[in-house]
Design an enzyme around this catalytic site. Structure first.
Site, PDB file in Angstrom:
ATOM      1  N   TYR A   1      34.117   5.213  76.635  1.00 50.48           N
ATOM      2  CA  TYR A   1      33.875   6.515  75.759  1.00 50.48           C
ATOM      3  C   TYR A   1      32.795   6.054  74.590  1.00 50.48           C
ATOM      4  CZ  TYR A   1      37.426   8.341  78.535  1.00 50.48           C
ATOM      5  OH  TYR A   1      38.295   8.663  79.578  1.00 50.48           O
TER       6      TYR A   1
ATOM      7  N   PRO B   1      36.026  17.188  80.142  1.00 51.28           N
ATOM      8  CA  PRO B   1      36.381  18.330  81.213  1.00 51.28           C
ATOM      9  C   PRO B   1      36.609  19.518  80.531  1.00 51.28           C
ATOM     10  CG  PRO B   1      37.996  15.990  80.900  1.00 51.28           C
ATOM     11  CD  PRO B   1      37.183  16.416  79.744  1.00 51.28           C
TER      12      PRO B   1
ATOM     13  N   HIS C   1      37.476  13.508  75.611  1.00 52.39           N
ATOM     14  CA  HIS C   1      38.263  12.436  76.391  1.00 52.39           C
ATOM     15  C   HIS C   1      38.674  11.425  75.900  1.00 52.39           C
ATOM     16  CE1 HIS C   1      40.186  11.392  80.140  1.00 52.39           C
ATOM     17  NE2 HIS C   1      39.414  12.233  80.995  1.00 52.39           N
TER      18      HIS C   1
ATOM     19  N   SER D   1      52.459  11.357 101.587  1.00 56.71           N
ATOM     20  CA  SER D   1      52.032  11.575 100.205  1.00 56.71           C
ATOM     21  C   SER D   1      51.067  12.684 100.198  1.00 56.71           C
ATOM     22  CB  SER D   1      51.549  10.398  99.573  1.00 56.71           C
ATOM     23  OG  SER D   1      50.652  10.524  98.459  1.00 56.71           O
TER      24      SER D   1
END
Ligand code: COA
Ligand code: HC5
Length: 628
Positions: free
Chosen positions: A108, A121, A344, A430
């Site tokens: 970041y 996002p 984020h 899964s």
């Protein structure tokens, strides 16, 4: 005064937890009840990592390239691998989490591209039931009340500890989401945080309307939260004070970080600007009350909404009605279109979705009957003086840059309604691994080759844990993709290849979430070399390493209770970003690509994923195991 929190802040809070728990003063709430007993992130054995690494690069390389990489890896195992491993293990003994500071910087704060699209996002909420400005402001007021009720649980530490299966997860990210902010810096950003237990915690939100920013208190003089009616009155005040569209100063936050840092330094030279920036950083979050919504063709509404959440639609729509450095920005648009965008650095998706689920639950309930808070101050408009001609130019450039970025983003949302998690579960597979194999097949169908794929694995079973990479492309996924598209291969064999690939992926997941992934370990080995003035190891400069880190598919599963659409941008210019919310009977996908790369087209990938999901079901249902 701004408290610039150094990257080791998280470390400091963690120490506080230990200290305060023994003092019996703070961090005594349910939310942190198991924090201290969570394990520390391990350093995986070196040999295990290199063996796994070799398996994951094999499908991406020719035989000759693989032989070369094998030699590089063998050399690394002799030197400097063991030396670096030793240094890393020592660091792991010293630190609460050997990775978290490094990750925050690498992923970041060091990253120089705009956070818009590249990092932050977007989330689209289910469409809300309002169609005029009055309804929009009423919903905004209710959303803020729901947010306040969630914030009380953070402040009082009454949030339940999140679990993954039976395993408790680290709750530190929850503690920071309503008080964090990123600050631009030349070469490197910083991050500030104003946690609820420290003096003068945040008590206001920023309302963005017509590109203007207002500081709006959420509490009266006795610390009592404003009720929904009062919030509504305050919001009407904001709207009355910002009837005209203002200078798009918020666009500076969508810029390349070095450029934004230069503008930021200029802004800081003015006293009023400095106060306004401090109000923004110190806020609980930003609430963007948007005015514009482009027309959408029938069936396109959700994709349009997703673009509003990811980038705001450009300078003529809502991109300037944002402050993209702030951890959380709720976006309340016209005609029931709402959602959020989040920066984020502070947290992963699950804590954000937890707030969303809480707010949507809250908004679906009856009216707030709580008493009004006393002594409510009117919202204050933040002043920005654009005195330097250079700043004016920078804003003009930001207009051009966001508009070309918006043109470059190819983003679509897709709801697959033929089945959801229920089908793979019924096949004892899964669902997450099954979906990952659908992406592998979808890509192979379009490009006739496998590609490096990223899936987020949560490391929150560990203190201060963030994420590792699940390398979804494997020898088994390659075999499965080839087999599925080969008419000479029987249905029975195809089903076997699918089951094998899904099982292989699930095993990788199980290891990654236990701290036995390979990507963060390899990153740690590189960073520890640099920290000790050693050369970057040859392994990290080998094409196999860069190829397997060039994620043509970047994915993440974020389950939500509501029909939320989650979206993020690709991480490479020729890649796809795929975020998915698997529900019991349907799966919601947000798929992005860049128009500058003619080979990647989001709708093409969506169609191919849909085809994969249909073919995979048909193959499983047609195989013997399924009929037993
Ligand atoms: N047979 C039947 N059911 C099965 C199964 C099998 N073989 N394997 C799994 N299931 C069930 C599970 O019990 C679970 O049931 P539930 O719906 O009742 O909860 C469900 O299927 C989902 O399991 P699965 O699809 O295997 O995924 P998961 O929930 O274990 O998640 C990851 C896998 C990788 C997504 C998760 O471990 C993770 O790390 N998530 C973090 C992602 C993140 O942080 N994203 C945001 C980044 S910002
Ligand atoms: C609202 C959901 C956002 C999900 C964001 C996400 O998955 O971010 C990933 C974080 C990480 O560390 O894996 C990164 N990714 C977007 C590149 C997958």
């Amino acid at each position: 005064m701004l408290r610039l929190v150094r990257a080791n802040w998280i470390q400091r809070v963690s120490c506080n937890i230990q200290k305060m728990q023994t003092d019996g003063k703070l961090f005594v709430g349910r939310m942190f009840s198991v924090q201290d007993s969570l394990p520390k992130l391990p350093v995986p054995p070196l040999e295990q990592t290199v063996q796994k690494y070799l398996r994951t690069v094999q499908p991406l390389l020719s035989d000759e390239e693989y032989a070369n990489t094998l030699k590089i890896v063998k050399d690394f195992e002799k030197d400097p691998g063991p030396k670096l491993q030793n240094l890393l293990e020592k660091r792991a003994q010293r630190e609460t989490n050997w990775l978290s500071d490094w990750w925050m910087n690498t992923a970041y704060l060091d990253f120089r591209q705009p956070v818009t699209v590249n990092v932050s996002p977007g989330v689209v909420f289910p469409k809300q039931n309002y169609s005029d400005k009055e309804g929009q402001l009423r919903f905004t007021a209710k959303l803020i009340s729901g947010l306040l009720s969630y914030k009380t649980m953070i402040d009082q530490q009454t949030l339940p500890v999140e679990k993954m299966g039976k395993q408790s997860l680290c709750m530190m990210q929850y503690y920071k989401i309503l008080c964090g902010c990123r600050i631009p810096g030349r070469k490197k950003d910083t991050w500030v945080c104003y946690p609820p237990d420290e003096a003068n915690p945040p008590r206001h939100v920023i309302i963005a309307h017509n590109n203007a920013f207002f500081s709006m208190d959420l509490y009266g003089s006795n610390n009592q939260p404003l009720n929904t009616e009062q919030l509504h009155v305050q919001l009407k005040h904001v709207v009355r004070q910002s009837k005209e569209v203002e200078t798009p100063i918020g666009l500076l936050t969508t810029e390349n970080r070095n450029k934004w840092a230069k503008s930021y330094e200029l802004l800081l030279k003015d006293k009023e600007n400095k106060v306004s920036l401090s109000e923004l950083h110190r806020s609980i979050c930003v609430i963007c009350v948007d005015n514009q919504l482009p027309d959408s063709a029938a069936g396109e509404e959700e994709s349009t909404a997703a673009r509003m959440m990811l980038h705001g639609g450009g300078s003529q729509l809502n991109s300037a009605n944002r402050w993209c450095d702030k951890t959380l920005q709720f976006i309340v648009g016209k005609n029931g279109v709402c959602g959020l965008n989040y920066e984020h650095t502070t947290a992963e998706g699950p804590p954000i979705i937890s707030i969303v689920d809480h707010i949507l639950d809250y908004c679906s309930k009856s009216e707030d009957k709580s008493a009004p808070a006393p002594d409510v101050k009117a919202p204050r408009k933040l002043k920005f003086n654009i005195t330097f001609p250079e700043l004016k130019n920078n804003i003009e450039e930001a207009v051009e840059n966001i508009d070309s970025m918006v043109k470059d983003v190819d983003l679509n949302v897709f709801k697959f309604t033929e089945y959801g998690k229920n089908f793979p579960k019924s096949q004892k597979l899964s669902p997450d691994s099954y979906l990952q194999m659908a992406f592998q097949l979808a890509y192979f169908r379009l490009y006739s080759k496998p590609c490096a794929t990223y899936e987020t694995a949560s490391l929150r079973q560990f203190q201060l844990g963030r994420t590792d990479t699940i390398r979804s492309c494997s020898i088994e996924s390659f075999e499965f993709s080839k087999g599925m598209l080969d008419p000479a291969v029987s249905t029975q064999k195809k089903a076997e290849l699918l089951r094998k690939a899904v099982t292989g992926h699930k095993n990788y997941v199980a290891e990654a979430i236990k701290g036995q992934g390979i990507d963060r370990h390899l990153l740690g080995l590189k960073l520890v070399a640099l920290q000790n003035n050693m050369k970057v190891p040859t392994l990290h400069m080998d094409m196999a390493y860069s190829l397997s880190s060039h994620h043509n598919i970047s994915t993440s599963q974020v389950p939500a209770k509501y029909e939320a659409c989650l979206v993020f941008g690709p991480t490479v210019p020729d890649g796809y970003g795929v975020c998915y919310n698997p529900q019991e009977k349907q799966i919601i996908f947000g798929v992005s690509a860049f128009n500058c790369c003619p080979e990647t087209v989001s709708m093409k990938f969506i169609d191919s994923i849909q085809q994969s999901l249909r073919d995979m079901k048909a193959v499983l249902e047609g195989s013997i195991q399924s009929k037993l």
